[in-house]
Design a protein around this motif. Sequence first.
Motif, PDB file in Angstrom:
ATOM      1  N   GLU A   1      37.424  35.471  32.220  1.00  0.00           N
ATOM      2  CA  GLU A   1      36.153  35.830  31.537  1.00  0.00           C
ATOM      3  C   GLU A   1      35.047  34.914  32.332  1.00  0.00           C
ATOM      4  O   GLU A   1      33.598  35.323  32.717  1.00  0.00           O
ATOM      5  CB  GLU A   1      35.590  35.777  30.281  1.00  0.00           C
ATOM      6  N   SER A   2      35.242  33.684  32.623  1.00  0.00           N
ATOM      7  CA  SER A   2      34.423  32.780  32.958  1.00  0.00           C
ATOM      8  C   SER A   2      34.228  32.979  35.040  1.00  0.00           C
ATOM      9  O   SER A   2      33.244  32.778  35.128  1.00  0.00           O
ATOM     10  CB  SER A   2      34.709  31.373  32.896  1.00  0.00           C
ATOM     11  N   LEU A   3      35.323  33.547  35.266  1.00  0.00           N
ATOM     12  CA  LEU A   3      35.090  34.017  36.611  1.00  0.00           C
ATOM     13  C   LEU A   3      34.434  35.086  37.028  1.00  0.00           C
ATOM     14  O   LEU A   3      33.548  35.163  37.660  1.00  0.00           O
ATOM     15  CB  LEU A   3      36.676  34.329  37.386  1.00  0.00           C
ATOM     16  N   ILE A   4      34.379  36.070  36.129  1.00  0.00           N
ATOM     17  CA  ILE A   4      33.448  37.220  36.065  1.00  0.00           C
ATOM     18  C   ILE A   4      32.044  36.781  35.741  1.00  0.00           C
ATOM     19  O   ILE A   4      31.248  37.301  36.579  1.00  0.00           O
ATOM     20  CB  ILE A   4      33.911  38.208  34.999  1.00  0.00           C
ATOM     21  N   PHE A   5      31.870  35.996  34.729  1.00  0.00           N
ATOM     22  CA  PHE A   5      30.485  35.299  34.632  1.00  0.00           C
ATOM     23  C   PHE A   5      29.965  34.843  35.610  1.00  0.00           C
ATOM     24  O   PHE A   5      28.817  34.563  35.986  1.00  0.00           O
ATOM     25  CB  PHE A   5      30.598  34.471  33.272  1.00  0.00           C
ATOM     26  N   LEU A   6      30.916  33.849  36.330  1.00  0.00           N
ATOM     27  CA  LEU A   6      30.252  33.036  37.538  1.00  0.00           C
ATOM     28  C   LEU A   6      29.874  33.955  38.736  1.00  0.00           C
ATOM     29  O   LEU A   6      28.817  33.927  39.101  1.00  0.00           O
ATOM     30  CB  LEU A   6      31.434  32.053  38.135  1.00  0.00           C
ATOM     31  N   THR A   7      30.717  34.987  38.838  1.00  0.00           N
ATOM     32  CA  THR A   7      30.303  36.043  39.875  1.00  0.00           C
ATOM     33  C   THR A   7      29.013  36.783  39.555  1.00  0.00           C
ATOM     34  O   THR A   7      28.113  36.902  40.442  1.00  0.00           O
ATOM     35  CB  THR A   7      31.443  37.174  40.192  1.00  0.00           C
ATOM     36  N   TRP A   8      28.986  37.007  38.309  1.00  0.00           N
ATOM     37  CA  TRP A   8      27.619  37.643  37.845  1.00  0.00           C
ATOM     38  C   TRP A   8      26.482  36.665  38.008  1.00  0.00           C
ATOM     39  O   TRP A   8      25.327  37.224  38.552  1.00  0.00           O
ATOM     40  CB  TRP A   8      27.816  38.018  36.591  1.00  0.00           C
ATOM     41  N   GLY A   9      26.755  35.424  37.657  1.00  0.00           N
ATOM     42  CA  GLY A   9      25.812  34.358  37.982  1.00  0.00           C
ATOM     43  C   GLY A   9      25.221  34.252  39.306  1.00  0.00           C
ATOM     44  O   GLY A   9      24.080  34.215  39.644  1.00  0.00           O
ATOM     45  N   LEU A  10      26.257  34.366  40.381  1.00  0.00           N
ATOM     46  CA  LEU A  10      25.840  34.248  41.693  1.00  0.00           C
ATOM     47  C   LEU A  10      25.179  35.511  42.362  1.00  0.00           C
ATOM     48  O   LEU A  10      24.416  35.103  43.181  1.00  0.00           O
ATOM     49  CB  LEU A  10      27.219  34.309  42.531  1.00  0.00           C
ATOM     50  N   THR A  11      25.661  36.503  41.678  1.00  0.00           N
ATOM     51  CA  THR A  11      24.811  37.745  42.387  1.00  0.00           C
ATOM     52  C   THR A  11      23.445  38.034  41.782  1.00  0.00           C
ATOM     53  O   THR A  11      22.651  38.240  42.329  1.00  0.00           O
ATOM     54  CB  THR A  11      25.622  39.041  41.917  1.00  0.00           C
ATOM     55  N   LEU A  12      23.348  37.428  40.402  1.00  0.00           N
ATOM     56  CA  LEU A  12      21.764  37.268  39.999  1.00  0.00           C
ATOM     57  C   LEU A  12      21.040  36.413  40.639  1.00  0.00           C
ATOM     58  O   LEU A  12      19.824  36.845  40.961  1.00  0.00           O
ATOM     59  CB  LEU A  12      21.960  37.013  38.463  1.00  0.00           C
ATOM     60  N   VAL A  13      21.566  35.069  40.649  1.00  0.00           N
ATOM     61  CA  VAL A  13      20.840  34.196  41.535  1.00  0.00           C
ATOM     62  C   VAL A  13      20.523  34.652  43.282  1.00  0.00           C
ATOM     63  O   VAL A  13      19.471  34.454  43.528  1.00  0.00           O
ATOM     64  CB  VAL A  13      21.619  32.980  41.820  1.00  0.00           C
ATOM     65  N   HIS A  14      21.440  35.099  43.647  1.00  0.00           N
ATOM     66  CA  HIS A  14      21.335  35.777  44.962  1.00  0.00           C
ATOM     67  C   HIS A  14      20.294  36.763  44.993  1.00  0.00           C
ATOM     68  O   HIS A  14      19.284  36.650  45.829  1.00  0.00           O
ATOM     69  CB  HIS A  14      22.746  36.659  45.374  1.00  0.00           C
ATOM     70  N   LEU A  15      19.947  37.612  44.156  1.00  0.00           N
ATOM     71  CA  LEU A  15      19.023  38.771  44.193  1.00  0.00           C
ATOM     72  C   LEU A  15      17.833  38.141  43.775  1.00  0.00           C
ATOM     73  O   LEU A  15      16.628  38.569  44.493  1.00  0.00           O
ATOM     74  CB  LEU A  15      19.319  39.746  42.920  1.00  0.00           C
ATOM     75  N   ILE A  16      17.617  37.166  42.922  1.00  0.00           N
ATOM     76  CA  ILE A  16      16.360  36.514  42.650  1.00  0.00           C
ATOM     77  C   ILE A  16      15.984  35.794  43.719  1.00  0.00           C
ATOM     78  O   ILE A  16      14.818  35.886  44.330  1.00  0.00           O
ATOM     79  CB  ILE A  16      16.408  35.738  41.322  1.00  0.00           C
ATOM     80  N   LEU A  17      16.874  34.998  44.500  1.00  0.00           N
ATOM     81  CA  LEU A  17      16.164  34.109  45.693  1.00  0.00           C
ATOM     82  C   LEU A  17      15.927  34.916  46.755  1.00  0.00           C
ATOM     83  O   LEU A  17      15.072  34.596  47.494  1.00  0.00           O
ATOM     84  CB  LEU A  17      17.404  33.113  45.901  1.00  0.00           C
ATOM     85  N   GLU A  18      16.834  36.170  47.173  1.00  0.00           N
ATOM     86  CA  GLU A  18      16.506  36.706  48.280  1.00  0.00           C
ATOM     87  C   GLU A  18      15.196  37.677  48.108  1.00  0.00           C
ATOM     88  O   GLU A  18      14.284  37.864  49.192  1.00  0.00           O
ATOM     89  CB  GLU A  18      17.542  37.767  48.442  1.00  0.00           C
ATOM     90  N   GLN A  19      14.973  37.961  46.957  1.00  0.00           N
ATOM     91  CA  GLN A  19      13.512  38.594  46.624  1.00  0.00           C
ATOM     92  C   GLN A  19      12.347  37.606  46.811  1.00  0.00           C
ATOM     93  O   GLN A  19      11.398  37.815  47.350  1.00  0.00           O
ATOM     94  CB  GLN A  19      13.517  39.055  45.186  1.00  0.00           C
ATOM     95  N   GLN A  20      12.654  36.309  46.441  1.00  0.00           N
ATOM     96  CA  GLN A  20      11.513  35.284  46.861  1.00  0.00           C
ATOM     97  C   GLN A  20      11.420  34.727  48.231  1.00  0.00           C
ATOM     98  O   GLN A  20      10.362  34.560  48.572  1.00  0.00           O
ATOM     99  CB  GLN A  20      11.615  34.191  45.829  1.00  0.00           C
TER     100      GLN A  20
END
Length: 304
Positions: free
Chosen positions: A73-92
């Motif tokens: 579960e933590s690995l899935i959550f980490l990947t979810w966090g990485l993709t979320l951060v990726h989307l936010i930073l790339e948009q900015q």
Amino acid sequence: MNSNLIENTLINLSFAILLFTLFVYWINIAFTNLKMLSNLGKICTLAVNLCLSSTLIIRWIENKYFPLSNLYESLIFLTWGLTLVHLILEQQNKSKLIGAINTPICLFIIAFTSFSLPSEMKKTVPLVPALRSNWLMMHVSIMMISYALLILGSLLSILFLIIYKVNLKNSNINQKRTNYRIQMSTSIANNSALYSDRMSILQIIDNLSYRIIGLGFPLLTIGIIAGAVWANDAWGSYWSWDPKETWALITWLIFAAYLHSRFSKSWAGEKPAILASIGFLVVWICYLGVNFLGKGLHSYGWLS
């Protein structure tokens, strides 16, 4: 439909999309004028994030606790966090570099989660008493998001060092060629322009890495404090020098030193990047390494 089948389908779909996204971003780096690829990369990353979100929500509903109780579960959550951060930073920042370096690490994590973890570690089990707390959601989720930010910022520092070393090597080669001024005059001019472009890229990468680590460090601090409060509630002590706690402190000290060097401007360029690159390894030791030992108070649901 069986919830386990849905979860497996979503994880496998995430892997397939990430593999496709990797080629999209790398091709986009090679052909800089293809705006369509940038948009396609964002859409694919969003699709992966939604698949992982659905997986976490399914497990949350099915098991009636926040899905951060074991390695799977933590690995899935980490990947979810990485993709979320990726989307936010790339948009900015409108930078293609974020997707180009983030997608491979996400692909690796999902591949490890899908193909390397035994099926027994993917199954949910009743929470041990120490984990039956609202602090599970607060402490672990904040730590995982901080890891995602620090990993991404450190990856940019590693990229900075690679480009810096290549640039330094080419600069030395150009210096040796100055004896051939007449024959190489045009080549030297072109190499000087290339050197200028690389220096501009280095500055962009360095600043982006600094900003991302600057976001991740406060979250790491909050996560450690929340963990100490939870530890006192669960075990009667704020700090017990558990291996996970010790390495969390080492991680905090390394990135604190990095930020201090940037704030004070005592170091610039290569030296802070080396420190952040060391931080990349330390984050993974803190997150995975100490748990592979199967020892300590934080080994619930991992390899114990």
